[in-house]
Design a protein around this motif. Structure first.
Motif, short mmCIF file in Angstrom:
data_model
loop_
_atom_site.label_atom_id
_atom_site.label_comp_id
_atom_site.label_asym_id
_atom_site.label_seq_id
_atom_site.Cartn_x
_atom_site.Cartn_y
_atom_site.Cartn_z
N ASN A 157 0.86 -1.17 0.00
CA ASN A 157 0.00 0.00 0.00
C ASN A 157 0.90 1.22 0.00
O ASN A 157 2.07 1.14 0.37
CB ASN A 157 -0.93 0.00 1.22
CG ASN A 157 -2.09 0.96 1.06
OD1 ASN A 157 -1.89 2.16 0.93
ND2 ASN A 157 -3.30 0.44 1.05
N ALA A 158 0.35 2.37 -0.41
CA ALA A 158 1.17 3.56 -0.51
C ALA A 158 1.73 3.99 0.84
O ALA A 158 2.90 4.35 0.95
CB ALA A 158 0.34 4.70 -1.12
N VAL A 192 5.02 0.90 8.47
CA VAL A 192 4.50 2.24 8.17
C VAL A 192 5.40 2.88 7.12
O VAL A 192 6.59 3.10 7.36
CB VAL A 192 4.45 3.11 9.44
CG1 VAL A 192 3.89 4.49 9.13
CG2 VAL A 192 3.62 2.42 10.52
N GLY A 193 4.82 3.19 5.95
CA GLY A 193 5.60 3.75 4.85
C GLY A 193 5.34 5.22 4.60
O GLY A 193 5.61 5.71 3.50
N ARG A 194 4.82 5.92 5.61
CA ARG A 194 4.50 7.33 5.38
C ARG A 194 5.73 8.18 5.13
O ARG A 194 5.67 9.19 4.41
CB ARG A 194 3.71 7.87 6.59
CG ARG A 194 2.26 7.40 6.61
CD ARG A 194 1.44 8.19 7.63
NE ARG A 194 1.77 7.80 8.99
CZ ARG A 194 1.11 6.88 9.68
NH1 ARG A 194 0.09 6.26 9.13
NH2 ARG A 194 1.44 6.59 10.92
N MET A 225 -12.14 4.26 -10.80
CA MET A 225 -12.57 3.27 -9.82
C MET A 225 -12.16 3.67 -8.41
O MET A 225 -12.70 3.16 -7.44
CB MET A 225 -11.96 1.91 -10.17
CG MET A 225 -12.47 1.32 -11.47
SD MET A 225 -11.65 -0.22 -11.88
CE MET A 225 -12.19 -1.26 -10.52
N LYS A 226 -11.19 4.58 -8.29
CA LYS A 226 -10.73 5.02 -6.98
C LYS A 226 -10.82 6.54 -6.92
O LYS A 226 -10.94 7.22 -7.94
CB LYS A 226 -9.29 4.54 -6.73
CG LYS A 226 -9.14 3.03 -6.73
CD LYS A 226 -7.72 2.61 -6.46
CE LYS A 226 -7.56 1.09 -6.49
NZ LYS A 226 -8.34 0.43 -5.43
N GLY A 227 -10.69 7.08 -5.70
CA GLY A 227 -10.75 8.52 -5.54
C GLY A 227 -9.49 9.20 -6.03
O GLY A 227 -8.50 8.57 -6.37
N LYS A 228 -9.54 10.54 -6.04
CA LYS A 228 -8.42 11.33 -6.56
C LYS A 228 -7.15 11.13 -5.72
O LYS A 228 -6.07 10.94 -6.26
CB LYS A 228 -8.80 12.81 -6.58
CG LYS A 228 -7.74 13.71 -7.16
CD LYS A 228 -8.21 15.15 -7.21
CE LYS A 228 -7.12 16.06 -7.78
NZ LYS A 228 -7.57 17.48 -7.82
N LYS A 229 -7.29 11.15 -4.38
CA LYS A 229 -6.12 10.99 -3.52
C LYS A 229 -5.53 9.58 -3.63
O LYS A 229 -4.32 9.41 -3.69
CB LYS A 229 -6.49 11.30 -2.06
CG LYS A 229 -6.76 12.76 -1.79
CD LYS A 229 -6.98 13.01 -0.31
CE LYS A 229 -7.19 14.49 -0.04
NZ LYS A 229 -7.41 14.75 1.43
N ALA A 230 -6.40 8.57 -3.67
CA ALA A 230 -5.93 7.19 -3.81
C ALA A 230 -5.24 7.00 -5.15
O ALA A 230 -4.21 6.32 -5.24
CB ALA A 230 -7.10 6.23 -3.66
N ASN A 231 -5.79 7.60 -6.19
CA ASN A 231 -5.19 7.51 -7.52
C ASN A 231 -3.79 8.12 -7.52
O ASN A 231 -2.85 7.58 -8.11
CB ASN A 231 -6.09 8.21 -8.53
CG ASN A 231 -5.61 8.04 -9.96
OD1 ASN A 231 -4.74 7.22 -10.23
ND2 ASN A 231 -6.17 8.81 -10.86
N GLN A 288 2.26 7.18 -7.50
CA GLN A 288 3.53 7.64 -6.97
C GLN A 288 4.42 6.49 -6.50
O GLN A 288 5.64 6.62 -6.51
CB GLN A 288 3.29 8.60 -5.79
CG GLN A 288 2.80 9.98 -6.23
CD GLN A 288 2.48 10.87 -5.05
OE1 GLN A 288 2.30 10.40 -3.94
NE2 GLN A 288 2.40 12.15 -5.29
N MET A 289 3.85 5.39 -6.07
CA MET A 289 4.64 4.30 -5.52
C MET A 289 5.16 3.38 -6.63
O MET A 289 4.44 3.06 -7.57
CB MET A 289 3.81 3.49 -4.53
CG MET A 289 3.43 4.26 -3.29
SD MET A 289 4.86 4.79 -2.32
CE MET A 289 5.45 3.22 -1.71
N ALA A 290 6.43 2.96 -6.49
CA ALA A 290 7.07 2.08 -7.46
C ALA A 290 6.87 0.63 -7.04
O ALA A 290 7.78 -0.03 -6.53
CB ALA A 290 8.55 2.42 -7.58
#
Length: 258
Positions: free
Chosen positions: A30-31, A47-49, A136-142, A147-149
């Motif tokens: 997950n991001a 935690v990857g924040r 299918m997903k929200g703007k923030k989730a998109n 952004q994540m590799a």
């Protein structure tokens, strides 16, 4: 002056891999959170924040440079200097991001080695960005997804596992995020606010990414997700967080990992 990149390849020869009949660990990328579930009932949350924040900061710096460059004349001395400064700053940020990615995948591989894991199961995220772009997903989730590799993290974990004699396989993530690990009921509405999963039928409550990792584990052990109860019960969740002082992921308390 051209920017040169050095690629080094190591020949590991024939690496002995453990039999597939041993313990299994499943991962849900997950991001902002990476979940791990094992056939021994040990759940982990990484935690990857910090990593996500570095990626978002790099994008912000890049946007600022691009805005300044757009106001300068093509071929001017100021534009060339700004281009050089942009390259230096982004290269430094990229090195920091790559280091955090390698530290994360190394911590995962070492955890598998210490616990005698034979097979590491990762989700096959092919088409994830395409589905996110279709609304299918929200703007923030998109934004977080793009952004994540994920491919790079998966390949890094794969070769680190190989060096430790652990096999890495990829399984489809279909229904793993919308199905209850405990009872096997598929109900997307059971995923509540802030990544919390609570089943509307059996009342099973767990962090949502861990629920997804558990379903990947279930898919490996039971060959199915929907309608199948969880094969193992989970114990106390271990939390891991980035330590800026030592530049690695360390085991922290549940309160510090929240």
């Amino acid at each position: 002056m051209e920017n040169l990149i050095l690629h080094v390849t190591f020949d590991l020869g024939v690496v002995p891999v453990r039999p597939e009949a041993g313990p299994v660990a499943a991962y849900d990328y997950n991001a902002a959170m990476l979940a791990r579930a094992t056939s021994a009932g040990v759940p982990d949350l990484f935690v990857g924040r910090e990593l996500l924040a570095q990626i978002q900061y790099r994008n912000k710096v890049l946007a600022e440079f691009q805005a300044k460059l757009s106001r300068l004349r093509e071929g001017s001395r100021r534009r060339r200097r700004l281009q050089a400064a942009k390259g230096r700053v982004l290269e430094k940020l990229d090195r920091r991001i790559r280091h955090m990615e390698h530290a994360l995948t190394k911590a995962l591989a070492e955890l598998d080695r210490k616990e005698g894991i034979a097979v590491a199961v990762l989700g096959d995220l092919t088409g994830l960005r395409r589905s996110a772009g279709t609304g299918m997903k929200g703007k923030k989730a998109n934004q977080k997804i793009n952004q994540m590799a994920y491919d790079r993290l998966g390949s890094q974990q794969g070769y680190k596992n190989l060096m430790r004699g652990i096999r890495t396989i990829f399984l489809p993530e279909k229904y793993t995020s919308s199905t209850c690990y405990a009872c096997g009921r598929r109900d997307p509405s059971s995923r509540r606010h802030r990544g919390h999963w609570k089943c509307r039928r059996c009342g099973f409550s767990l962090q949502a990414d861990l629920n997804g990792a558990g379903n990947l584990l279930k898919f490996r052990l039971a060959k199915n997700v929907v309608g199948v109860p969880g094969p193992v019960s989970f114990h106390t969740i271990r939390h891991w967080r980035w330590d800026r002082r030592h530049n690695r992921f360390v085991h922290v308390s549940s309160r510090a990992g929240a």
